[in-house]
Design an enzyme around this catalytic site. Structure first.
Site, PDB file in Angstrom:
ATOM      1  N   PHE A 230       0.841  -1.192   0.000  1.00  0.00           N
ATOM      2  CA  PHE A 230       0.000   0.000   0.000  1.00  0.00           C
ATOM      3  C   PHE A 230       0.880   1.248   0.000  1.00  0.00           C
ATOM      4  O   PHE A 230       0.687   2.170   0.792  1.00  0.00           O
ATOM      5  CB  PHE A 230      -0.925   0.006   1.226  1.00  0.00           C
ATOM      6  CG  PHE A 230      -1.824  -1.202   1.310  1.00  0.00           C
ATOM      7  CD1 PHE A 230      -2.976  -1.281   0.553  1.00  0.00           C
ATOM      8  CD2 PHE A 230      -1.496  -2.268   2.139  1.00  0.00           C
ATOM      9  CE1 PHE A 230      -3.805  -2.397   0.620  1.00  0.00           C
ATOM     10  CE2 PHE A 230      -2.316  -3.382   2.223  1.00  0.00           C
ATOM     11  CZ  PHE A 230      -3.475  -3.449   1.460  1.00  0.00           C
TER      12      PHE A 230
ATOM     13  N   GLU B 181       3.821   6.775  -3.566  1.00  0.00           N
ATOM     14  CA  GLU B 181       5.078   7.317  -4.073  1.00  0.00           C
ATOM     15  C   GLU B 181       5.350   8.658  -3.394  1.00  0.00           C
ATOM     16  O   GLU B 181       4.460   9.493  -3.240  1.00  0.00           O
ATOM     17  CB  GLU B 181       5.015   7.475  -5.587  1.00  0.00           C
ATOM     18  CG  GLU B 181       4.951   6.134  -6.306  1.00  0.00           C
ATOM     19  CD  GLU B 181       5.240   6.233  -7.784  1.00  0.00           C
ATOM     20  OE1 GLU B 181       6.078   7.066  -8.175  1.00  0.00           O
ATOM     21  OE2 GLU B 181       4.625   5.470  -8.553  1.00  0.00           O
TER      22      GLU B 181
ATOM     23  N   PHE C 103      -8.063  13.120  -0.206  1.00  0.00           N
ATOM     24  CA  PHE C 103      -8.447  12.740  -1.567  1.00  0.00           C
ATOM     25  C   PHE C 103      -9.669  13.517  -2.060  1.00  0.00           C
ATOM     26  O   PHE C 103     -10.384  13.065  -2.941  1.00  0.00           O
ATOM     27  CB  PHE C 103      -8.677  11.228  -1.684  1.00  0.00           C
ATOM     28  CG  PHE C 103      -7.390  10.441  -1.703  1.00  0.00           C
ATOM     29  CD1 PHE C 103      -6.813  10.059  -2.892  1.00  0.00           C
ATOM     30  CD2 PHE C 103      -6.742  10.121  -0.519  1.00  0.00           C
ATOM     31  CE1 PHE C 103      -5.614   9.360  -2.908  1.00  0.00           C
ATOM     32  CE2 PHE C 103      -5.541   9.419  -0.523  1.00  0.00           C
ATOM     33  CZ  PHE C 103      -4.973   9.042  -1.722  1.00  0.00           C
ATOM     34  N   LEU C 104      -9.897  14.695  -1.495  1.00  0.00           N
ATOM     35  CA  LEU C 104     -10.954  15.574  -1.990  1.00  0.00           C
ATOM     36  C   LEU C 104     -10.363  16.817  -2.649  1.00  0.00           C
ATOM     37  O   LEU C 104     -10.995  17.872  -2.671  1.00  0.00           O
ATOM     38  CB  LEU C 104     -11.894  15.986  -0.852  1.00  0.00           C
ATOM     39  CG  LEU C 104     -12.925  14.949  -0.396  1.00  0.00           C
ATOM     40  CD1 LEU C 104     -13.839  15.538   0.671  1.00  0.00           C
ATOM     41  CD2 LEU C 104     -13.760  14.437  -1.573  1.00  0.00           C
TER      42      LEU C 104
ATOM     43  N   GLY D 133      -9.141  18.734  -9.159  1.00  0.00           N
ATOM     44  CA  GLY D 133      -8.110  19.221 -10.058  1.00  0.00           C
ATOM     45  C   GLY D 133      -7.940  18.345 -11.268  1.00  0.00           C
ATOM     46  O   GLY D 133      -8.916  17.836 -11.829  1.00  0.00           O
TER      47      GLY D 133
ATOM     48  N   CYS E 196      -0.410   3.007 -10.779  1.00  0.00           N
ATOM     49  CA  CYS E 196      -1.292   2.144  -9.986  1.00  0.00           C
ATOM     50  C   CYS E 196      -2.771   2.397 -10.250  1.00  0.00           C
ATOM     51  O   CYS E 196      -3.445   1.568 -10.841  1.00  0.00           O
ATOM     52  CB  CYS E 196      -0.987   2.317  -8.495  1.00  0.00           C
ATOM     53  SG  CYS E 196       0.617   1.669  -8.006  1.00  0.00           S
TER      54      CYS E 196
END
Length: 433
Positions: free
Chosen positions: A147, A150, A247-248, A251, A258
């Site tokens: 998990f 990067e 993650f909101l 853009g 991945c």
């Protein structure tokens, strides 16, 4: 313990160095001689913060070595398979060529009673198929999905938020627990399950993250029509504990090696299993993501008076995300190429991804700095949210551009600061200033 790591790319090199860091004797094995030579010399062949130091420490301490010879696995107890599973050309399905080849090569030198551990992201059912081959060689197989993020891979390996162990028996579980004991002892949760469940955990996680990103980008599309501000929508709904802020960030959307290929492979596997309707929503998730790239090109065109033909465009960013030199499915380079194909003269700058970009996108022009990329530009496109760009004083570019027009495709710049310096600011899901 003596461990082998098969595949020394992004996942494998990080895992090998991290396992040496917690005290194991590790040999990294790869068929790519140039990559092995680089790692032997203490050079990481990609950009990952903290990994060069970890690699140097493992090499200097004698706990870490690299080779192209699979026979080096013969005296190891646990073997981690960390090779890539790219998208098949012309298809959505995952290409398991490297996984199958790695297991086949490993089996030739596999000591009886050892444990093969898959870490690669694979379609559900792959582990069960490979388990038969490994068991026929007198060993066990487990699946232990990675998990890694990067840019934060070292942290995610040494201090993961969970460890998932897909096993078929107590012996495999015990060996994996022994491997990870220094990490588990720090309080890391361990989820022990069966093989198919462990495979589904990884692809489900990526599918959820991709869905969350595309959800807020779908809201951004609506915001652009009605004149609302998607960043404020995200801020407000993120305070709901059931949703959260991560993650909101509306853009340009997701890219990399991945999320895009994993959700496509997940859809392909669901179709093979006859449950494709369950994942039909992922098609729209993928489509929304692609549309954001096209919308960024549209904004650039609008800022150039309706046509990009003959325009000069400075592009800030080539990597798919900051703190990485990975350009796989990079939204930034996708946009840069589309702008060039629309007739603009494009110059790209990225702090770390330039060499990779030049190889894969040789028709684009590249510059040695942000100011050089934006020299005489009619519009600047901010496409990868590196700290260098976020913290840049607008006046630095004001002195070199031809037109003070910027598209902040990541909604990461301080637009009040930019507009105060005379810039026209456009972004995805927000009113222009």
């Amino acid at each position: 313990m003596k461990l082998s790591v098969i595949g020394t790319g992004y996942l494998g090199a990080t895992h090998a160095a991290a396992m040496a860091e917690i005290g194991h004797e590790v040999v990294g094995i790869d068929v790519d001689a140039a990559k092995i030579e680089s790692l032997r010399g203490g050079t990481v062949p990609f950009h990952e913060p903290g990994l060069p130091e970890l690699l140097a420490k493992g090499l200097a301490g004698g706990r870490l070595r690299f080779t192209t010879d699979f026979a080096a696995a013969a005296d190891c107890v646990v073997h981690f398979v960390c090779v890539g599973t790219p998208q098949r050309k012309g298809e959505n399905a995952a290409d398991l060529t490297y996984v199958d080849a790695a297991v086949a090569a490993l089996i030739e030198h596999l000591p009886v009673g050892s444990l093969v551990v898959g870490k690669s992201t694979v379609p559900v059912g792959t582990a069960e198929r490979l388990a038969g081959l490994v068991e026929a060689a007198g060993s066990d197989l487990a699946w232990n999905p990675e998990f890694l993020r990067e840019g934060k891979a070292v942290q995610d390996t040494l201090r993961p938020d969970r460890i998932v162990m897909g096993v078929t028996g107590e012996r495999a579980e015990k060996l994996l627990r022994d491997v990870y004991e220094p990490i588990v002892s720090l309080g890391t949760p361990v989820i022990v399950t069966d093989l198919p469940t462990s495979e589904l955990v990884k692809v489900s996680a990526n599918a959820f993250l991709a869905t969350k990103i595309s959800f807020i980008n779908a809201i951004a599309e609506v915001c652009e029509v009605v004149g609302a501000d998607v960043t404020m929508v995200a801020e407000a709904i993120g305070h709901d504990a059931r949703i959260g802020h991560r993650f909101l960030g509306a853009g340009l959307g997701f890219g990399g090696g991945c999320l895009p290929k994993d959700i496509r492979a997940f859809m392909a596997r669901a179709e093979e299993l006859g449950v494709d309707q369950a994942l039909n929503f992922l098609r729209e998730v993928d489509a929304i993501n692609v549309r954001r790239r096209a919308r960024t090109v549209d904004l650039a065109r609008e800022m150039c008076g309706g046509s990009l033909a003959g325009a000069r465009v400075g592009v800030l960013g080539a990597a798919f995300k900051p703190d990485s030199d990975d350009i796989r499915d990079s939204p930034a380079l996708d946009v840069a190429l589309a702008v060039q194909q629309a007739g603009a003269a494009v110059r790209v700058y990225d702090p770390y991804a330039m060499d990779n970009a030049r190889i894969s996108f040789p028709t684009l022009a590249y510059a040695a700095s942000a100011t050089a990329a934006c020299h005489d530009a009619d519009v600047v496109l901010h496409l990868t949210e590196w700290a260098e760009f976020r913290e840049m004083e607008p006046s630095v570019l004001s002195e070199v551009v031809r037109g003070r027009n910027i598209v902040d495709a990541r909604n990461a710049l301080d637009r009040e600061r930019w507009t105060a310096d005379g810039w026209i600011h456009r972004s995805l899901g927000r009113r222009s200033i």
